[in-house]
Design an enzyme around this catalytic site. Sequence first.
Site, PDB file in Angstrom:
ATOM      1  N   ARG A 144      -1.897   2.498  -3.943  1.00 37.81           N
ATOM      2  CA  ARG A 144      -0.541   3.103  -3.801  1.00 37.81           C
ATOM      3  C   ARG A 144      -0.276   4.454  -5.013  1.00 37.81           C
ATOM      4  O   ARG A 144       0.272   5.228  -5.508  1.00 37.81           O
ATOM      5  CB  ARG A 144       0.664   2.540  -4.045  1.00 37.81           C
ATOM      6  CG  ARG A 144       0.321   1.705  -2.424  1.00 37.81           C
ATOM      7  CD  ARG A 144       2.112   1.373  -2.200  1.00 37.81           C
ATOM      8  NE  ARG A 144       2.711   2.884  -1.375  1.00 37.81           N
ATOM      9  CZ  ARG A 144       3.964   2.169  -1.162  1.00 37.81           C
ATOM     10  NH1 ARG A 144       4.437   1.671  -2.573  1.00 37.81           N
ATOM     11  NH2 ARG A 144       4.557   3.648  -1.333  1.00 37.81           N
ATOM     12  N   HIS A 202       8.329  -6.311   2.655  1.00 37.79           N
ATOM     13  CA  HIS A 202       9.176  -5.917   1.405  1.00 37.79           C
ATOM     14  C   HIS A 202      10.562  -7.212   1.578  1.00 37.79           C
ATOM     15  O   HIS A 202      10.701  -7.424   0.901  1.00 37.79           O
ATOM     16  CB  HIS A 202       9.790  -4.543   1.828  1.00 37.79           C
ATOM     17  CG  HIS A 202       9.278  -3.549   2.006  1.00 37.79           C
ATOM     18  ND1 HIS A 202       9.284  -2.362   2.776  1.00 37.79           N
ATOM     19  CD2 HIS A 202       7.571  -3.202   1.498  1.00 37.79           C
ATOM     20  CE1 HIS A 202       8.378  -1.864   2.481  1.00 37.79           C
ATOM     21  NE2 HIS A 202       7.787  -2.284   2.124  1.00 37.79           N
ATOM     22  N   ALA A 222       1.030  -6.436   2.840  1.00 41.62           N
ATOM     23  CA  ALA A 222       0.604  -5.197   1.775  1.00 41.62           C
ATOM     24  C   ALA A 222       2.537  -4.815   2.005  1.00 41.62           C
ATOM     25  O   ALA A 222       2.302  -4.336   0.544  1.00 41.62           O
ATOM     26  CB  ALA A 222      -0.153  -4.242   3.189  1.00 41.62           C
ATOM     27  N   CYS A 270       0.282  -4.038   7.200  1.00 39.37           N
ATOM     28  CA  CYS A 270       0.785  -5.866   7.571  1.00 39.37           C
ATOM     29  C   CYS A 270       1.810  -6.086   6.330  1.00 39.37           C
ATOM     30  O   CYS A 270       2.440  -5.804   5.392  1.00 39.37           O
ATOM     31  CB  CYS A 270      -0.886  -6.448   7.286  1.00 39.37           C
ATOM     32  SG  CYS A 270      -1.290  -7.070   5.651  1.00 39.37           S
TER      33      CYS A 270
END
Length: 545
Positions: free
Chosen positions: A99, A198, A68, A65
């Site tokens: 991650r 991002h 995230a 999403c």
Amino acid sequence: MAKTSKAVRFDPADIKEELLKKYPPKVARKRAKQIMINEAQESETPPEIVANVRTIPGIITMRGCTYAGCKGVIMGPTRDILNITHGPIGCGFYSWLTRRNQTDAGETGENYMTYCFSTDMQDQDIIFGGEKKLTAAIQEAYDLFHPKGICIFATCPVGLIGDDIHAVARKMKEKLGDCNVFAFSCEGYKGVSQSAGHHIANNQVFTHLVGENQTPPEGEYKINLLGEYNIGGDGFEIDRVLRKCGITNIATFSGNSTYAQFASAQHADLSAVMCHRSINYVADMLETKYGIPWIKVNFIGAEATAKSLRKIGQYFGDKALLDRIEAVIAEEMPEVLAVAADVKTRTQGKTAMLFVGGSRAHHYNELFQEMGMKTLSAGYEFGHRDDYEGREVIPHLTVDADSRNIEEIEVEPDEKLFRARKTPEEIKALEDAGYTFKHYDGLNADMDKGSIIIDDLNQYEAEKLVELLKPDIFCAGIKEKFSIQKLGVPMKQLHSYDSGGPYAGFKGAINFYKEIDRLVNSRVWSYLKAPWQENPELTATFVWE
């Protein structure tokens, strides 16, 4: 790099038809536009693929999403900025160290990455609002840690109830004085995928951090490394090679990054972009506001690393730097080539599938080529059309409703800090010599003709592809790892590398060669059998019988 010549053993059109057969007609028509047979090579016009559109309801997607992408991917690897998730505890927990971003705490010892900060919103906060709770959380975090910066991340319920996190951030920044507090409207539903997160994250970092430090860092040949997240220590290996060449990395966006790095990014003379999907717009803004040109690089793969180092050296044009780069390549490559030659005797002709977010499917395709392996099918989880077809398609893209959710920052040259690093004549001379600025070709150009390229692959399609094509290895993310392994195919997680890495640079290439060699040549995968495969006539009775 030359493509593998192994003959294709399937008819791509039949594979595509088989993938679509299970869907209702309307769904099949939509998915057909996201499944492309790569028919163009060299001078041919690249085929068009539909990308960056919402996943069809009911399909189990492999995407993440917006939250995230913002908190987990971009800001997660930053060690001395304290990140507070404003929302239910599950969102903060999900994005906590998933991650495997690594960091070096440095001289100050500040490292907040190991903590999970959340306002832990409950039912009463949803009903009456959570701004007071957020204010208290910021104050508590400041009292405990005294960080240089505090970031606040909105989750879905925050957007739905209307908490003004930006007003809270401004109030607390003014109150605390020596702590930069700012927020991200990155509600999970806000975009098509994590790609929207991002963009939101980088916009705020550029607005609130970049340019704050006016003192130029020491060092020669200064660059920014954009789109590198230090998964499994990739950034450490890249920095090792850069230092060995005499190149100074001012700021990494955002692996192993710090507040000071972001604040000093305007002092670089070149931006080198790794994952263009997550950050190409930051590279554009750095160029517009501060005069820093950018180039596409790839440090995944030994040959790609050497090529990228030479490209950086060519930009600066200093013979001493160019000679040093060649010396480093000559020193590092023999071990790489020796391992590759040995591994290639066992991996030549093996097949792979790559469905990895960002630019990784493109980058890792080069590593597989170095091993003599063929990529049968590839795609991105959150790619846009330019990731497939190349940057030249960007002017022709239509802005849709989802894209309008993301703020576009209007940037102009800074009156005090703008400095053109190269004159127009110098830029033209480099371009006339074949040098490329602000360009990337996309995945399609490096895939063999007839290979299948799929955007936003889902669970059903992944399992069907494995059944039909029987690859020797499947590379994707954590959601599909165990379902693929149960099919008897080794699965390499290239989002967080499982427990491996680094895979970047020269030493990373060696690590990757050896690990893939072990995976594709292990016999254990052929022994995996599901219960219904071993005993297809299972019987059962109800407890009351």
